[in-house]
Scaffold this motif. Structure first.
Motif, mmCIF file in Angstrom:
data_model
loop_
_atom_site.group_PDB
_atom_site.id
_atom_site.type_symbol
_atom_site.label_atom_id
_atom_site.label_comp_id
_atom_site.label_asym_id
_atom_site.label_seq_id
_atom_site.Cartn_x
_atom_site.Cartn_y
_atom_site.Cartn_z
ATOM 1 N N GLN A 119 8.793 -5.084 2.806
ATOM 2 C CA GLN A 119 7.334 -5.004 2.706
ATOM 3 C C GLN A 119 6.842 -5.546 1.369
ATOM 4 O O GLN A 119 5.662 -5.467 1.053
ATOM 5 N N GLY A 129 1.550 -0.050 5.783
ATOM 6 C CA GLY A 129 0.107 0.055 5.959
ATOM 7 C C GLY A 129 -0.725 -0.340 4.757
ATOM 8 O O GLY A 129 -1.904 -0.005 4.694
ATOM 9 N N ASN A 130 -0.120 -1.007 3.780
ATOM 10 C CA ASN A 130 -0.837 -1.436 2.571
ATOM 11 C C ASN A 130 -1.519 -0.279 1.852
ATOM 12 O O ASN A 130 -2.600 -0.427 1.304
ATOM 13 N N ARG A 131 -0.867 0.878 1.848
ATOM 14 C CA ARG A 131 -1.433 2.059 1.193
ATOM 15 C C ARG A 131 -1.064 2.127 -0.283
ATOM 16 O O ARG A 131 -1.691 2.841 -1.043
ATOM 17 N N ASP A 190 4.295 4.732 5.836
ATOM 18 C CA ASP A 190 3.099 4.245 5.141
ATOM 19 C C ASP A 190 3.324 2.919 4.417
ATOM 20 O O ASP A 190 2.373 2.229 4.057
#
Length: 143
Positions: A96, A65-67, A62
């Motif tokens: 990230q 995924g820019n979560r 995740d």
């Protein structure tokens, strides 16, 4: 800022509320800074010496995924006790541009990874020696 909370307890011998206690402390940190909880990742009854934990793997997946904006945990040893795995986790998460913030140490840096990773590795080695000693003693007694 949105936080991904990671918690882990390694054995059934730990208190049933260990995961919940870790989550509560992370929420206190998050809310105290005006941040929000994006998601929770928890592995119950799985050793920190292995990276083959479902929630741990989902957290890594995740991350791209820019979560969430950062990872919160009670301590670095909750994420991993293996020196190689914690270094890899740190490298992947930081690639990230996601910081790791723990209650025990604040924002984690390369220095934490080196020192805490070494200490956790020594802890696991010591635990293995004690476990072996105990098993040998039981075998000698015919059990």
């Amino acid at each position: 800022m949105r936080a991904a909370i990671y918690s882990r307890c390694s054995t059934a011998l730990q208190r049933n509320t260990s995961i919940e206690d870790q989550h509560r402390l992370c929420l206190r940190l998050i809310r105290g800074n005006g941040w929000t909880e994006a998601d929770t990742y928890a592995d119950r009854g799985l050793s920190g010496s292995s990276h083959l934990r479902p929630a741990y793997q989902r957290l890594l997946g995740d991350a791209g995924g820019n979560r969430f904006d950062f990872v919160a945990a009670e301590g670095l040893d909750r994420i991993s006790r293996d020196q190689e795995h914690i270094a890899s986790f740190f490298k992947q998460i930081r690639f990230q541009d996601i910081p790791i913030i723990t209650i025990a140490d604040g924002e984690i840096s390369e220095l934490h990874i080196g020192l805490k990773g070494t200490m956790s590795s020594l802890f696991l080695k010591n635990l293995a020696q004690k476990t072996h000693r105990g098993l040998e003693g039981r075998v000698r007694k015919g059990k």
